[in-house]
Each structure stands twice: as structure tokens, then as C-alpha cells.
Write a protein that holds these residues in place. Structure first.
Motif, PDB file in Angstrom:
ATOM      1  N   VAL A  67      18.675  -3.688   5.234  1.00  0.00           N
ATOM      2  CA  VAL A  67      17.272  -3.901   5.586  1.00  0.00           C
ATOM      3  C   VAL A  67      17.212  -4.547   6.960  1.00  0.00           C
ATOM      4  O   VAL A  67      17.693  -5.668   7.158  1.00  0.00           O
ATOM      5  N   GLN A  68      16.638  -3.832   7.907  1.00  0.00           N
ATOM      6  CA  GLN A  68      16.533  -4.332   9.275  1.00  0.00           C
ATOM      7  C   GLN A  68      15.489  -5.440   9.374  1.00  0.00           C
ATOM      8  O   GLN A  68      14.637  -5.602   8.491  1.00  0.00           O
ATOM      9  N   ALA A  69      15.554  -6.191  10.460  1.00  0.00           N
ATOM     10  CA  ALA A  69      14.627  -7.298  10.656  1.00  0.00           C
ATOM     11  C   ALA A  69      13.241  -6.840  11.088  1.00  0.00           C
ATOM     12  O   ALA A  69      12.310  -7.638  11.117  1.00  0.00           O
ATOM     13  N   ASP A  70      13.103  -5.569  11.425  1.00  0.00           N
ATOM     14  CA  ASP A  70      11.812  -5.033  11.857  1.00  0.00           C
ATOM     15  C   ASP A  70      11.123  -4.361  10.665  1.00  0.00           C
ATOM     16  O   ASP A  70      11.561  -3.297  10.216  1.00  0.00           O
ATOM     17  N   PRO A  71      10.048  -4.949  10.124  1.00  0.00           N
ATOM     18  CA  PRO A  71       9.412  -4.350   8.946  1.00  0.00           C
ATOM     19  C   PRO A  71       8.879  -2.947   9.202  1.00  0.00           C
ATOM     20  O   PRO A  71       8.890  -2.102   8.307  1.00  0.00           O
ATOM     21  N   ALA A  72       8.436  -2.675  10.423  1.00  0.00           N
ATOM     22  CA  ALA A  72       7.913  -1.336  10.719  1.00  0.00           C
ATOM     23  C   ALA A  72       9.000  -0.282  10.578  1.00  0.00           C
ATOM     24  O   ALA A  72       8.767   0.816  10.066  1.00  0.00           O
ATOM     25  N   GLN A  73      10.216  -0.603  11.018  1.00  0.00           N
ATOM     26  CA  GLN A  73      11.322   0.344  10.902  1.00  0.00           C
ATOM     27  C   GLN A  73      11.680   0.578   9.436  1.00  0.00           C
ATOM     28  O   GLN A  73      11.856   1.721   9.002  1.00  0.00           O
ATOM     29  N   VAL A  74      11.762  -0.502   8.666  1.00  0.00           N
ATOM     30  CA  VAL A  74      12.141  -0.385   7.256  1.00  0.00           C
ATOM     31  C   VAL A  74      11.090   0.411   6.485  1.00  0.00           C
ATOM     32  O   VAL A  74      11.420   1.329   5.719  1.00  0.00           O
ATOM     33  N   LEU A  75       9.821   0.071   6.680  1.00  0.00           N
ATOM     34  CA  LEU A  75       8.765   0.752   5.933  1.00  0.00           C
ATOM     35  C   LEU A  75       8.630   2.207   6.371  1.00  0.00           C
ATOM     36  O   LEU A  75       8.274   3.067   5.564  1.00  0.00           O
ATOM     37  N   GLY A  76       8.934   2.470   7.637  1.00  0.00           N
ATOM     38  CA  GLY A  76       8.948   3.861   8.079  1.00  0.00           C
ATOM     39  C   GLY A  76      10.024   4.657   7.360  1.00  0.00           C
ATOM     40  O   GLY A  76       9.795   5.789   6.923  1.00  0.00           O
ATOM     41  N   GLU A  77      11.198   4.053   7.189  1.00  0.00           N
ATOM     42  CA  GLU A  77      12.304   4.736   6.519  1.00  0.00           C
ATOM     43  C   GLU A  77      11.997   4.962   5.034  1.00  0.00           C
ATOM     44  O   GLU A  77      12.283   6.040   4.483  1.00  0.00           O
ATOM     45  N   VAL A  78      11.410   3.973   4.392  1.00  0.00           N
ATOM     46  CA  VAL A  78      11.137   4.116   2.962  1.00  0.00           C
ATOM     47  C   VAL A  78      10.034   5.146   2.723  1.00  0.00           C
ATOM     48  O   VAL A  78      10.102   5.936   1.768  1.00  0.00           O
ATOM     49  N   VAL A  79       9.038   5.200   3.593  1.00  0.00           N
ATOM     50  CA  VAL A  79       7.989   6.216   3.453  1.00  0.00           C
ATOM     51  C   VAL A  79       8.546   7.606   3.733  1.00  0.00           C
ATOM     52  O   VAL A  79       8.192   8.574   3.051  1.00  0.00           O
ATOM     53  N   ASP A  80       9.416   7.713   4.720  1.00  0.00           N
ATOM     54  CA  ASP A  80      10.046   9.017   4.997  1.00  0.00           C
ATOM     55  C   ASP A  80      10.827   9.503   3.774  1.00  0.00           C
ATOM     56  O   ASP A  80      10.798  10.694   3.441  1.00  0.00           O
ATOM     57  N   ALA A  81      11.531   8.581   3.109  1.00  0.00           N
ATOM     58  CA  ALA A  81      12.273   8.957   1.903  1.00  0.00           C
ATOM     59  C   ALA A  81      11.326   9.427   0.808  1.00  0.00           C
ATOM     60  O   ALA A  81      11.586  10.411   0.106  1.00  0.00           O
ATOM     61  N   GLY A  82      10.189   8.733   0.667  1.00  0.00           N
ATOM     62  CA  GLY A  82       9.197   9.141  -0.319  1.00  0.00           C
ATOM     63  C   GLY A  82       8.554  10.470   0.015  1.00  0.00           C
ATOM     64  O   GLY A  82       8.303  11.297  -0.876  1.00  0.00           O
ATOM     65  N   ALA A  83       8.281  10.695   1.284  1.00  0.00           N
ATOM     66  CA  ALA A  83       7.684  11.964   1.706  1.00  0.00           C
ATOM     67  C   ALA A  83       8.611  13.134   1.413  1.00  0.00           C
ATOM     68  O   ALA A  83       8.158  14.225   1.026  1.00  0.00           O
ATOM     69  N   GLU A  84       9.918  12.914   1.576  1.00  0.00           N
ATOM     70  CA  GLU A  84      10.876  13.974   1.265  1.00  0.00           C
ATOM     71  C   GLU A  84      10.891  14.263  -0.244  1.00  0.00           C
ATOM     72  O   GLU A  84      10.983  15.422  -0.664  1.00  0.00           O
ATOM     73  N   LEU A  85      10.784  13.219  -1.063  1.00  0.00           N
ATOM     74  CA  LEU A  85      10.693  13.420  -2.510  1.00  0.00           C
ATOM     75  C   LEU A  85       9.463  14.261  -2.859  1.00  0.00           C
ATOM     76  O   LEU A  85       9.526  15.175  -3.687  1.00  0.00           O
ATOM     77  N   LEU A  86       8.345  13.947  -2.231  1.00  0.00           N
ATOM     78  CA  LEU A  86       7.113  14.697  -2.491  1.00  0.00           C
ATOM     79  C   LEU A  86       7.256  16.148  -2.052  1.00  0.00           C
ATOM     80  O   LEU A  86       6.811  17.066  -2.754  1.00  0.00           O
ATOM     81  N   ARG A  87       7.867  16.354  -0.906  1.00  0.00           N
ATOM     82  CA  ARG A  87       8.026  17.723  -0.412  1.00  0.00           C
ATOM     83  C   ARG A  87       8.852  18.551  -1.389  1.00  0.00           C
ATOM     84  O   ARG A  87       8.516  19.694  -1.696  1.00  0.00           O
ATOM     85  N   ARG A  88       9.929  17.966  -1.886  1.00  0.00           N
ATOM     86  CA  ARG A  88      10.795  18.702  -2.796  1.00  0.00           C
ATOM     87  C   ARG A  88      10.157  18.904  -4.166  1.00  0.00           C
ATOM     88  O   ARG A  88      10.416  19.900  -4.839  1.00  0.00           O
ATOM     89  N   SER A  89       9.321  17.959  -4.582  1.00  0.00           N
ATOM     90  CA  SER A  89       8.719  18.061  -5.918  1.00  0.00           C
ATOM     91  C   SER A  89       7.538  19.020  -5.958  1.00  0.00           C
ATOM     92  O   SER A  89       7.243  19.622  -6.989  1.00  0.00           O
ATOM     93  N   GLY A  90       6.817  19.121  -4.829  1.00  0.00           N
ATOM     94  CA  GLY A  90       5.609  19.933  -4.814  1.00  0.00           C
ATOM     95  C   GLY A  90       4.456  19.334  -5.590  1.00  0.00           C
ATOM     96  O   GLY A  90       3.451  20.000  -5.832  1.00  0.00           O
ATOM     97  N   ARG A  91       4.563  18.054  -5.967  1.00  0.00           N
ATOM     98  CA  ARG A  91       3.533  17.414  -6.787  1.00  0.00           C
ATOM     99  C   ARG A  91       2.412  16.856  -5.921  1.00  0.00           C
ATOM    100  O   ARG A  91       2.612  16.483  -4.761  1.00  0.00           O
ATOM    101  N   ARG A  92       1.229  16.761  -6.479  1.00  0.00           N
ATOM    102  CA  ARG A  92       0.108  16.137  -5.799  1.00  0.00           C
ATOM    103  C   ARG A  92       0.280  14.625  -5.835  1.00  0.00           C
ATOM    104  O   ARG A  92       0.599  14.051  -6.874  1.00  0.00           O
ATOM    105  N   CYS A  93       0.061  13.974  -4.694  1.00  0.00           N
ATOM    106  CA  CYS A  93       0.164  12.520  -4.601  1.00  0.00           C
ATOM    107  C   CYS A  93      -1.236  11.925  -4.495  1.00  0.00           C
ATOM    108  O   CYS A  93      -2.062  12.395  -3.704  1.00  0.00           O
ATOM    109  N   VAL A  94      -1.511  10.878  -5.280  1.00  0.00           N
ATOM    110  CA  VAL A  94      -2.855  10.285  -5.274  1.00  0.00           C
ATOM    111  C   VAL A  94      -2.865   8.858  -4.744  1.00  0.00           C
ATOM    112  O   VAL A  94      -3.897   8.189  -4.784  1.00  0.00           O
TER     113      VAL A  94
END
Length: 404
Positions: A121-148
Motif C-alpha cells: 500500500v503506497q503512501a499516496d491514497p489516490a494511487q492506491v484507490l486508483g489501483e483498487v478501482v481498476d481491479a474492480g472495473a476489470e472484475l465488472l468487465r469480465r462478469s458482464g454484471r450490472r453495477c449499482v
């Protein structure tokens, strides 16, 4: 307008106002059948049927109109209700001292998919949260599910209404980091639909356990847990988190349980935060924490595999006594009807439940009057599931409005 039309309109209005409560009942497993739903909502059978049909049409629940009858039962069995496991999901994320994890979570607290957790976990919260959201976005892309929606759990008190992390001590993030604003911005930039929320990890663990785990059915639920570092607490009253006037209630880690103990980050000494976390246990047992694995995992392994070692048992008893002292003080102040313990505290409870319960009973007024049930948390990744609960709440409040 004739009487029949008025009656129909009234029934529709009542049904729509019952959609949220009905969905929450199915979501938390409290209405497994239409008969139970009818009774819990206090509506007619026809209205309950209409409500269930509407939620099914929205893709949120499933109605089994032809369930098999239980052996020896009489009469036609009631329609069975369950969450739709192919329906919408929310993005849930958790950041802690040893990494982060992203997941997709459906109704019912069911984790649909997870991304491999990052261990740095880097000291820059923007970098960390960007990485975690990117990981989540990839999960959504692969699942094809609607996100609410999306929810984030962080190991810090989160001030309201600003959504700032006031004390992310073990992340090296700056105090007051605007984590909700950053997270919401990253979620939006990734094209993920729905609102974004942020909360303290133990608060969210308590919420998840109350709805889906060891806290179900409790009216006044106290949760105390230690993760990778430090100790947190949360209180759920009648299904809602008690967060205080600005989101900072239940900072139980700063109860003093050993006045001559270790210096604490808050400026005091001997707080639960530094006397009953994994680092305290490893130190008391004479073990070098080491950099190889997380402190929590190392403490758990030591407790499970070497409890017969006198130094390990003595360290466990020392932490149990201090944890019990802290819980007794909380029982005196809060009068909960159930206590649940997470993280290393769950392992300490499993190691010697009688000792912990005896300390709490002996040192608390209400404990002596009959005892407060003390249970272990039961959900895997409960903070992650709790982050999902934040994101699901608008749908639970108003299914039609949230999904329009």
C-alpha cells in the motif's frame, strides 16, 4: 374515480412503499417464504405477492412458486423467496496495512468475484484507490454484471459529512485524506455506475455481521476487532450503525486497560489499541514479528499452532485479560445484548472462551446479572461485505428509484 379504482391505486401505493422493506427482509434472510414476508410486512397476501413479483421483475429476487413440500407437512407450501444470484452487483473494496482487495458482491452478502489482493500500500491514497478501482472495473468487465454502486472500507475513523480519513495511522496516508472524494472520483472515471461510499472497516464489519453473520437478531450489537494493527469497535442499534454526531463514535481502541503499558499513538498509555493487537501478542510471546507475512496472519498461526508453548499461552492469557477488561467497561456503558469479536480477538476467544467470559462477567455490572453472549464473527471478509452493504443501501431504501 370509482371505488374499485381507488382500492387498486391504494394497493399499488402500499405495495411500492413496501418494496424496500421487503427487499431488505429477503436480503437478510428473514423472509425465506412469501408467507413470512406477508407476516413481517403486515400486509395482505395479495399485496405481498405483488411486491415479490415486482422485485422479481427488477431482477433482485427469485420467487419459486412450486417449492417441494417438507416431509410430513400438510397443505400447499408457500412460495420460496431468495435473492437473484444473477442480478446486479456492487463493487466493494477494502484497504488495510498489508494490502487491498476488490470484489463484486450481490444481494444477500454473497461475494461473486474477487481480485487478487495487492500486498503493498503506497503512501499516496489516490494511487492506491486508483489501483483498487481498476481491479474492480476489470472484475465488472469480465462478469458482464450490472453495477449499482461502490463501497470502500478503510482502517481509519471517517469523519462525516466530509468523508475524510482522520487517523489512517498504519497506512502512512496523511491525516484527513479525502478518501471518499478520491474514491468517488476514481469510480466515476472508471465508468462504474451508482453512488460511492466510504466507511471505517470495523463499522462495516459490524454491519455485515448484523445482517448476515453472528450478529443477526441482536438489537444492540457491539463489535470489537483487531485487524493487522490496532483495535476498532462498532455499535449497531436496531439495524443501523451508531456513528455519533460526526462519524467518530466507538473509538474503543483508546480505552486504557493497562495504565503502565505501552505508549499509544493517541498520547496515552496502555490502550486496547496497543495492548491487544497482533503486534502486542507477538511481542508478549517473545516472537520477532518479522517482515515476511502480515502481523495478523503470523499471530493467528502462532496461536493455533503453538498454544501449548508456555510463552504463547501466557501471552494469550495476558491479552485475554486486557481484552476482557476493555469489554467489561463497554458493557457497563453500552449495555449490549450481544458482543462479537473479529480478527485476532476471535482467535483469543476460541483459545479460552471461559477465561474471557469470566473476566467480562466479573468486571461488569450487567455481566454479573446474567452475562452478555460473546461470539466470534462468522463472515469471511466481513469488512468487504460491509462496504458492499453501504452501496446496497440506496437500493434497499428505494428499489424502483435506485434502479430507474
Amino acid at each position: 374515480m370509482n371505488g374499485k379504482a381507488t382500492t387498486t391505486r391504494t394497493r399499488l401505493e402500499r405495495g411500492r412503499s413496501a418494496l424496500g422493506p421487503a427487499l431488505e427482509l429477503v436480503h437478510t434472510g428473514r423472509a425465506p417464504t412469501r408467507a413470512v414476508l406477508t407476516a413481517e410486512l403486515g400486509v395482505t397476501r395479495a399485496t405481498a405477492g405483488a411486491v415479490a413479483a415486482e422485485l422479481e421483475a427488477l431482477g433482485l429476487i427469485r420467487v419459486d412458486s412450486r417449492p417441494g413440500a417438507a416431509a410430513g407437512s400438510q397443505g400447499r407450501p408457500s412460495h420460496r423467496l431468495s435473492v437473484d444470484d444473477t442480478g446486479p452487483v456492487v463493487l466493494a473494496a477494502q484497504v488495510h496495512a498489508d494490502g487491498f482487495r476488490a470484489a463484486l458482491v450481490g444481494l444477500g452478502g454473497r461475494i461473486v468475484a474477487t481480485a487478487p489482493g495487492c500486498v503493498t500500500v503506497q503512501a499516496d491514497p489516490a494511487q492506491v484507490l486508483g489501483e483498487v478501482v481498476d481491479a474492480g472495473a476489470e472484475l465488472l468487465r469480465r462478469s458482464g454484471r450490472r453495477c449499482v454502486g461502490a463501497g470502500l472500507a478503510v482502517p481509519s475513523a471517517v469523519a462525516e459529512p466530509e468523508g475524510t480519513a482522520l487517523n489512517p495511522l498504519h497506512l502512512a496516508w496523511p491525516a484527513g485524506a479525502p478518501v471518499r472524494e478520491i474514491f468517488a472520483g476514481r469510480v466515476s472515471a472508471a465508468g462504474i455506475t451508482g453512488p460511492a461510499f466510504t466507511g471505517n472497516d470495523v463499522n462495516l464489519a459490524a454491519l455485515a455481521e448484523h445482517r448476515h453473520g453472528a450478529g443477526r437478531g441482536a438489537q444492540h450489537l457491539l463489535c470489537v476487532a483487531t485487524g493487522h494493527r490496532g483495535v476498532g469497535g462498532a455499535l449497531v442499534l436496531d439495524g443501523r450503525l451508531h456513528s455519533g454526531s460526526s462519524g467518530l463514535a466507538l473509538e474503543v481502541g483508546h480505552l486504557t486497560v493497562n495504565p503502565e503499558g505501552r505508549p499509544c499513538h493517541c498520547g496515552s498509555r496502555g490502550c486496547l489499541d496497543v495492548e491487544t493487537d497482533p503486534l502486542a501478542f507477538l511481542t508478549a510471546a517473545g516472537r520477532n514479528p518479522g517482515p515476511e507475512v502480515s502481523l495478523l496472519q503470523r499471530a493467528r498461526d502462532l496461536l493455533r499452532e503453538e498454544y501449548g508453548d508456555p510463552s504463547v499461552r501466557a501471552a494469550a492469557e495476558e491479552l485475554i485479560d486486557r481484552l476482557g477488561l476493555g469489554l467489561a467497561g463497554l458493557v457497563n456503558i453500552l449495555n449490549p445484548d450481544r458482543i462479537i469479536l473479529g480478527g485476532l480477538h476471535r482467535e483469543l476467544l476460541d483459545a479460552d472462551p471461559d477465561r474471557l467470559r469470566a473476566v467480562v462477567a466479573d468486571r461488569s455490572l450487567w455481566g454479573r446479572s446474567g452475562g452478555v453472549p460473546i461470539l466470534a464473527c462468522t463472515l469471511d471478509h466481513n469488512s468487504l461485505v460491509g462496504a458492499a452493504e453501504l452501496a446496497w443501501q440506496p437500493v434497499l431504501d428505494d428499489p424502483l428509484g435506485a434502479l430507474a
